[in-house]
Every structure is written in structure tokens, then in C-alpha cells.
Design an enzyme around this catalytic site. Structure first.
Site, mmCIF file in Angstrom:
data_model
loop_
_atom_site.group_PDB
_atom_site.id
_atom_site.type_symbol
_atom_site.label_atom_id
_atom_site.label_comp_id
_atom_site.label_asym_id
_atom_site.label_seq_id
_atom_site.Cartn_x
_atom_site.Cartn_y
_atom_site.Cartn_z
ATOM 1 N N GLU A 37 -55.153 -13.192 43.162
ATOM 2 C CA GLU A 37 -55.629 -13.655 44.458
ATOM 3 C C GLU A 37 -54.756 -12.968 45.511
ATOM 4 O OE1 GLU A 37 -55.408 -17.906 45.191
ATOM 5 O OE2 GLU A 37 -56.206 -17.601 47.215
ATOM 6 N N ARG A 262 -47.231 -18.586 30.727
ATOM 7 C CA ARG A 262 -46.737 -17.874 31.900
ATOM 8 C C ARG A 262 -45.302 -17.429 31.642
ATOM 9 N NH1 ARG A 262 -48.726 -19.644 36.719
ATOM 10 N NH2 ARG A 262 -46.829 -19.094 37.814
ATOM 11 N N LYS A 272 -46.232 -17.500 44.396
ATOM 12 C CA LYS A 272 -46.419 -16.803 45.672
ATOM 13 C C LYS A 272 -46.262 -17.753 46.854
ATOM 14 C CE LYS A 272 -50.151 -15.040 43.972
ATOM 15 N NZ LYS A 272 -51.502 -14.511 43.861
#
Ligand code: ATP
Ligand code: MG
Length: 558
Positions: A37, A262, A272
Site C-alpha cells: 500500500e 512477518r 509504516k
């Protein structure tokens, strides 16, 4: 793939892929994608996803798309799109065809939403979002069906088209899938597919005022691109039934989603959203601050794509979340730089040393080896003279017996030069050493030593009149706490306020005069350094990439 890599045991995703290839699934094609994204700069966690997706496509002769999941216009921008492209390229990967965007599929997604309405699998809901949330139930209690759930197909089609045409304000209506309000999986309880947002999108401008949710865009984008193996992190496992449900309703390409753990790294934030907070709050100088775990930050810090890829391979692909020791990342960069960087002399905290029996007007050039790990790197000339700088820490006025460096009456070798003996020293009023007085042995020149002397210590040094003065920035961890996933208070409370120290009087050998931004060096005994992009013409700035040894971890580990 090198021979050594292909002999490693397969990770569980490779096993699935090889099984699919054996069964001829999708005609033997492997097509992956990296789907960021564009709401921030990529970080070391994204490197794992990039290396995994692009690496698998390389390994199996497949393709890997770069697709931006840009369904959240408030938070996204083309600055982030460019940063992501730059970092993927820097890691050495090439995406298949053009970069793709979920926003390119907005028309298709709209049609698909309409199709679901026609199949009575979606409906427009006027219930306020807070109420919808409250009525979703809990994992053990079913949710409550909306009063609008049984609207007619015609009414839904009209309302949805009016939503698109801008007839309603933000939040007035949403489109929901009609699945099962009693499902044990909360994501199946009539999830939201479209919401009204009167905001400009960085690519589609003002053409849309309704935007699909991530869940309605992601799976279908994979299908449209015929992604065979859709790899994502574990938190999306619970979304998989919904993606599969949509694929079934629409009878579209069945991408298979596979979840992996992850990357979490000690003392490091990989989110982020939080990294943006650090940038906006001025806690760092920007997304590319060398302390940031962003790829642009660690690039500026001097890390290499090779080191990052090796690190990701060492971490491996698992199905259980864990936290990786930051020492492994540092090991990977040392391992790479040890082979590839030239050694130079640099003195971080200089003190003057005068050699009284060396002629004042003599300039001698000594031969220094550029990289003992790589003979092809050759040698260079190193100027020597009667006044040099050594590290302040390499001299002690009253040294203990095991201190093998310099002290009154003691002898050491100057690397690539001579053996010197400390005869005297000077101090200022505060007790700081201002000058060390030595003599040298002319018969002890490196490579031609006939002095017969044995000394235990070897010091790095630079000739005072030939030295360049530079600035050096030393970095420490940005956070004081190892596992930042376990904290309950604000992560900003865990910032290490001493993460940057600047040394402005560092002396380096003259061969560094023309070093270009981005060039990397090992300062003998001090660590690895890179010339910063903001270096001025008059005074260069060097960022310390990493120390030579893992001193920090040794001190702090229990
Ligand atoms: P963030 O929380 O930092 O915004 P994200 O998952 O929301 O991360 P995306 O841009 O959606 O960020 O991620 C792109 C891809 O990278 C996704 O497939 C995601 O699963 C993967 N990814 C993100 N963070 C990590 C991580 N720490 N380790 C491995 N993969 C990750
Ligand atoms: Mg995300």
C-alpha cells in the site's frame, strides 16, 4: 540460484509450489506479486516480502508483479509509489511488465460489486458504521442482521449507483457482502465492500467518491492478474475464507493465498504508520534517516542489497511469529562488507603524536594493503611524517599490564610503518592529554624490519599534515526496548535519545579526499563507514554502517 542455495531444504512455500508444478496446476506457471500500500516508505519487513515474492519467481522461472494496493486515498501518495519502486529496484529486482495499481481495477470492481448485488450476495446498508461494529457480535455470540439486509435487488442497484454518483455524504451508506452474521469467523459477518469517501485519489483524481475496501480489492486484483501463489503475512489467514467466498461467487481465477510469519526485528519498529509518526514528529530527520529501518534509511546507512538478501535468507520462512535478533542483520552486513570494502585509516578521536627523531621535512610514502580479503583490490600509498594522529583511547598515562597499546616507556607498531616508543606526553590544565612524544626505530619499517623487536600492539594513525578532516555520525539503536510488540505504553516512550552522536574532528587519510557519496570503507579497527549523500565539498560526512564486532550485544545480553 547458486548451487549452495538450491541444496538448502525447501521452505514450506517452496514445497507447495513444487507440488503444484508436479501436478501441472496452472499449466506449470508460477506468478507472484508484491502488493504494497503506498502509504509510507518500505521497511526491512517489506524486504522479506519482496525477496520472497521476487525470489520465488526467479527460482521457478515465473513472473512477479508489483501491484500497489491503493484503495485508501487519504493516506496514499505518489511520493510513496516512487519510493517503493526505487527500493524494489535497489534490491535488484525487476517487476513483470508495468507497475500495476488496484485503482486501475476500480471499474471492474464496481461491476463485480453489481454482480454480487444481482446474485443477492451484497446489499446497501444505511446503518451507521459504529452501530454495525457494535452489532457484529463476538467470536462466541452471533451478530445481529441489519434491518436493510433484505432490500430488493432493484433498490440495492439504484442505491449503489447513487452512492457512486455522489448523491450521499461520507458514511451515509455502505455496501456489504451478504454472507453469514452467525459465522464463527468475524470477517464473514457481512463485511464491508465499499464506503463513501469524497476525497481525491492520487491516481484517479475525483472520478470516484466510493472506494472498495482492502478486502474487496485485494483478492480480485490477484485474480485479475492470475496470481498463482498469493503470499501474505499471517494476520490475513482469517481473511482467506472471505477471499475464497468472493472468488466462488464471481467464478474468477482462483489465486491461492498462503500466509507466512512477518519479520519482527529487535529494537526496531516495522509499521509504516509508526514510522510516519517518527518522521512527522521530527524524531528523525526523515524517512531516509540512517537510523530508520526503512530501506532508504538503511541504504543511506551503508547497507548493501546483498547483505539484506542474505539476512532474509538466514531468517527463513516460517508459519509462526517470532522476533529476530538484530545481531543477525549486523552479522550479514559485516560479512558482506568484509569481502567488498577497502580498508583505510581513520582516527575518530584524534590526539597528536610527535616523533622527535623523524626528520621534520621528510615525506615518506608507505605501502598499505587495500583489502586483505581480496588481493585484486591491490595496494595504495600512505604518507607518513613526524606528526601523526592516533586514537585518544590508544594511549594511557598509567596503563594496566594487559593494555597492549601505548603508555609511557612502551612500544607499539604503527600499522604499515614503524615501531615507536613513548618517551613523554603533555597535558592541559584539565588533565587531558594534548600531545604524545615518541621516538621511532628506523630499522623497524613494515616489510623490511631488521630491528628484532617484538611488540604486541598495532595502532592505526594518519599523518597530521596530510590528513583530511571529516565529520562522522555514529548511530545506535533507535529504541531502548527489544520487543516493541509487547509494550503497553506509547512506543515513543521507548525511543533511545542517544541514538546519534556526531564527531566533527575526525582525521582520515588523504586517499579519501575524492570519495564519492555512497562509497563504503572499513576504517581500520573502527568499523564500516559510508560517505553520506549530504556531504559538502569542503567537509565530508561519513555514516558508520556498523562496528567491526558485536560489542553492543555482548554488553547488553543477559
Ligand atoms: P505496515 O504495517 O508497515 O504498513 P503492511 O502489511 O500494512 O505493513 P503493506 O504495504 O500492505 O504493508 O505490505 C506489502 C506486503 O508486505 C504485504 O504482502 C505484507 O504482508 C508484507 N509485509 C509487510 N510487513 C511485513 C513484515 N514485517 N514482514 C514480512 N512481510 C511484510
Ligand atoms: Mg497494509
Amino acid at each position: 540460484m547458486s548451487d549452495t542455495e538450491s541444496k538448502e531444504p525447501l521452505n514450506f512455500i517452496e514445497q507447495i509450489i513444487e507440488e503444484d508444478l508436479k501436478n501441472g496446476k496452472h499449466g506449470g506457471v508460477v506468478h507472484t506479486r508484491f502488493p504494497p500500500e503506498p502509504n509510507g516508505y518500505p521497511h526491512i519487513g517489506h524486504a522479506k516480502s519482496i525477496v520472497l515474492n521476487f525470489g520465488l519467481a526467479e527460482k521457478y522461472g515465473g513472473k512477479c508483479n508489483l501491484r500497489f494496493d491503493d484503495t485508501n486515498p487519504e493516506k496514499e501518495s505518489s511520493e510513496y509509489v516512487e519510493a517503493i519502486k526505487r527500493d524494489v529496484e535497489w534490491l535488484g529486482y525487476e517487476w513483470h511488465g508495468n507497475a500495476l495499481f488496484a485503482s486501475d481495477y476500480f471499474d471492474r470492481l464496481y461491476e463485480w460489486a453489481t454482480e454480487l448485488i444481482k446474485k443477492e450476495k451484497a446489499y446497501v446498508d444505511d446503518t451507521p458504521v459504529e452501530q454495525i461494529r457494535a452489532e457484529r457480535g463476538t467470536p462466541t455470540e452471533p451478530g445481529k442482521e441489519s434491518a436493510y439486509r433484505n432490500r430488493s435487488v432493484e433498490e440495492n442497484l439504484t442505491l449503489f449507483s447513487e452512492m457512486k454518483d455522489g448523491k450521499y455524504p461520507d458514511g451515509a451508506k455502505i455496501l456489504r457482502a451478504k454472507v453469514d452474521m452467525a459465522s464463527p469467523n468475524m470477517h464473514m459477518r457481512d463485511p464491508i465492500l465499499y464506503r463513501i469517501r469524497h476525497v481525491e485519489h492520487h491516481r484517479t483524481g475525483n472520478s470516484w467518491c466510493i472506494y472498495p475496501t482492502y478486502d474487496f480489492a485485494h483478492g480480485q486484483s490477484d485474480s485479475l492478474e492470475e496470481i498463482t501463489h498469493s503470499l501474505c503475512t499471517l494476520e490475513f489467514e482469517v481473511h482467506r475464507p472471505l477471499y475464497n467466498w468472493i472468488i466462488e461467487q464471481l467464478e474468477i481465477f482462483p489465486s491461492r493465498q498462503i500466509e507466512f510469519a512477518r519479520l519482527n526485528l529487535g529494537y526496531t519498529i516495522v509499521s509504516k504508520r509508526k514510522l510516519l509518526q517518527l518522521v512527522e514528529g521530527g524524531y528523525v530527520s526523515g524517512w531516509d534517516d540512517p537510523r530508520m529501518p526503512t530501506l532508504s534509511g538503511i541504504r543511506r546507512r551503508g547497507y548493501t542489497p546483498n547483505a539484506i538478501k542474505n539476512f532474509i535468507h538466514k531468517v527463513g520462512i516460517a508459519r509462526r511469529d517470532s522476533i529476530t535478533d538484530v545481531a543477525l542483520l549486523e552479522y550479514s552486513i559485516r560479512e558482506d562488507l568484509n569481502k567488498t570494502t577497502n580498508r583505510v585509516m581513520g582516527v575518530l578521536d584524534p590526539v597528536k603524536l610527535t616523533i622527535t627523531n623523524y626528520p621534520e621535512d621528510r615525506d615518506e610514502e608507505l605501502t598499505a594493503i587495500n583489502n586483505p580479503e581480496d588481493e585484486s583490490a591491490g595496494t595504495r600509498k600512505l604518507p607518513f611524517s613526524n606528526e601523526i594522529f592516533i586514537e585518544r583511547a590508544d594511549f594511557m598515562e598509567d596503563p594496566p599490564r594487559k593494555f597492549f597499546r601505548l603508555g609511557p616507556g612502551r612500544e607499539v607498531r604503527l600499522k604499515y610503518a614503524y615501531i615507536i616508543k613513548c618517551e613523554d606526553f603533555k597535558k592541559d590544565g584539565d588533565g587531558n592529554i594534548t600531545e604524545i612524544i615518541c621516538t621511532y626505530d628506523p630499522d623497524s619499517k613494515s616489510g623490511q624490519d631488521t630491528s628484532g623487536k617484538k611488540v604486541k600492539g598495532t595502532l592505526s594513525w594518519v599523518s597530521a599534515k596530510h590528513a583530511e578532516t571529516v565529520e562522522v555520525r555514529l548511530y545506535d539503536r533507535l529504541f531502548k526496548t527489544e520487543n516493541l510488540n509487547e509494550i503497553e505504553d506509547d512506543f515513543l516512550n521507548h525511543l533511545n535519545t542517544d541514538s546519534l552522536s556526531t564527531l566533527d574532528n575526525v582525521k582520515v587519510e588523504p586517499s579519501l579526499k575524492n570519495a564519492q557519496a555512497g562509497s563504503r570503507f572499513q576504517f581500520e579497527r573502527q568499523g564500516y563507514f559510508v560517505v553520506d549523500q549530504d556531504s559538502g565539498d569542503t567537509k565530508k560526512i561519513f555514516n558508520r554502517t556498523v562496528t567491526l564486532r558485536d560489542n553492543w550485544a555482548k554488553q547488553s545480553r543477559k
